[in-house]
Design a protein around this motif. Structure first.
Motif, PDB file in Angstrom:
ATOM      1  N   THR A   1       4.287   1.704   2.663  1.00 58.56           N
ATOM      2  CA  THR A   1       3.350   1.712   1.553  1.00 58.56           C
ATOM      3  C   THR A   1       1.935   1.458   2.026  1.00 58.56           C
ATOM      4  OG1 THR A   1       5.097   0.849   0.116  1.00 58.56           O
ATOM      5  CG2 THR A   1       2.838   0.652  -0.667  1.00 58.56           C
ATOM      6  N   ASP A   2       1.000   2.224   1.492  1.00 55.21           N
ATOM      7  CA  ASP A   2      -0.416   2.017   1.773  1.00 55.21           C
ATOM      8  C   ASP A   2      -0.904   0.837   0.944  1.00 55.21           C
ATOM      9  OD1 ASP A   2      -3.104   2.077   2.183  1.00 55.21           O
ATOM     10  OD2 ASP A   2      -3.424   4.102   1.437  1.00 55.21           O
TER      11      ASP A   2
ATOM     12  N   SER B   1      -3.711  -0.432   0.677  1.00 56.45           N
ATOM     13  CA  SER B   1      -5.034  -0.260   0.084  1.00 56.45           C
ATOM     14  C   SER B   1      -4.989   0.558  -1.193  1.00 56.45           C
ATOM     15  CB  SER B   1      -5.977   0.413   1.091  1.00 56.45           C
ATOM     16  OG  SER B   1      -5.552   1.739   1.371  1.00 56.45           O
ATOM     17  N   ALA B   2      -3.873   1.229  -1.440  1.00 56.43           N
ATOM     18  CA  ALA B   2      -3.739   2.073  -2.626  1.00 56.43           C
ATOM     19  C   ALA B   2      -3.375   1.227  -3.837  1.00 56.43           C
ATOM     20  CB  ALA B   2      -2.659   3.132  -2.390  1.00 56.43           C
TER      21      ALA B   2
ATOM     22  N   GLU C   1      -0.350   4.202 -10.349  1.00 49.87           N
ATOM     23  CA  GLU C   1      -1.301   5.301 -10.474  1.00 49.87           C
ATOM     24  C   GLU C   1      -0.729   6.358 -11.420  1.00 49.87           C
ATOM     25  OE1 GLU C   1      -4.255   7.907  -7.595  1.00 49.87           O
ATOM     26  OE2 GLU C   1      -2.410   7.043  -6.763  1.00 49.87           O
TER      27      GLU C   1
ATOM     28  N   ASP D   1      -4.295  -2.131  -9.569  1.00 46.60           N
ATOM     29  CA  ASP D   1      -3.997  -2.792  -8.304  1.00 46.60           C
ATOM     30  C   ASP D   1      -2.902  -3.835  -8.482  1.00 46.60           C
ATOM     31  OD1 ASP D   1      -5.936  -1.348  -6.914  1.00 46.60           O
ATOM     32  OD2 ASP D   1      -7.504  -2.828  -7.339  1.00 46.60           O
TER      33      ASP D   1
END
Length: 266
Positions: free
Chosen positions: A2-3, A5-6, A10, A32
């Motif tokens: 998992t990123d 920073s994402a 979403e 977030d």
């Protein structure tokens, strides 16, 4: 992997129609990890449909929903029913839903209600699920009610059991669909206090509510919806405290100052 920073949640281009009624018209938003997103707006604006789409209780006509590393493009779902169910079930497992009504099993005790999902759906060992359930019931102030049945509880207590039941699934995001709308006014505060605690403890939450002052206190971002579109978004200070759009101002005035005196905004 998992990123980190994402955004954890979403949503892109979400659309949903019921017959000729376009309930969602291209909704986009992101949240977030560890934040609280509050959806406000008039009845019929699409708020609950967004929430149910995140949990795939409603299947959007088109658009993409991602929670953590699980993403579903609803326009590209497989035509085979089994494959489509597998994909949407994986997305559903990322969230826990707290409904307007408590929807507890009346024949089961409070403890049995909380462990039902972890044991029957997630196939976790019963002893582990019971230990988690007792901890969660203590967290929502109901440890002494574990062996009682729902009919022995107040509406606010039943809703707190519903919150513990959602948390027991260890979801990435907790979804609240107007969690106080079915409660007597004197019971609203005890449920809102539990939700506030979850926000301060770092749970990621998406909340549909008409409790505007509560939204003002807990929200990291507020989305005002009308007619299936996001009319305005921003912090609570921006959207509730100083809205830029006339439609938002009209809605808030009607909710916060129904008598037109202005006292509710002071």
């Amino acid at each position: 992997m998992t990123d980190t920073s994402a955004p954890l949640v979403e949503v892109r281009g979400l659309e949903k129609s019921f017959g000729d009624n376009r309930v969602l018209q291209g909704v986009d938003f992101a949240a977030d990890a560890g934040t609280t997103t509050v959806l406000i707006g008039p009845s019929g604006s699409g708020k609950t449909t967004i929430l149910r789409s995140l949990n795939v209780l409603e299947v959007p006509d088109t658009g993409t929903v991602r929670i953590d590393d699980v993403e579903v493009d609803f326009a590209a779902l497989p035509h085979r029913a089994k494959a489509a169910r597998a994909r949407t079930s994986r997305l559903r497992s990322q969230s826990g839903m707290v409904f307007q009504s408590h929807q507890l099993f009346p024949h089961k005790t409070v403890l049995e209600n909380v462990i039902e999902g972890p044991v029957q759906v997630q196939r976790r060992p019963r002893e582990d699920a019971v230990a988690d359930a007792r901890r969660l019931l203590d967290q929502v102030g109901l440890s002494e009610k574990a062996d009682q049945h729902p009919f022995e509880l107040s509406g606010g207590q039943q809703q707190r059991v519903g919150i513990a039941r959602a948390l027991a699934l260890k979801p990435k995001v907790v979804l609240f669909d107007e969690p106080t709308s079915a409660l007597d006014p004197e019971l609203v505060g005890e449920v809102l206090d539990v939700i506030k605690d979850l926000a301060t403890e770092g749970w990621t939450t998406v909340i549909v509510t008409h409790e505007i002052r509560f939204a003002e206190q807990v929200a990291d971002q507020v989305l005002f919806l009308d007619g299936g579109v996001v009319v305005e978004r921003g912090t609570s200070a921006q959207v509730i405290g100083d809205p830029a759009q006339e439609r938002t101002r009209q809605f808030l005035k009607r909710i916060l100052d129904p008598g037109g005196s202005g006292a509710a905004r002071q």
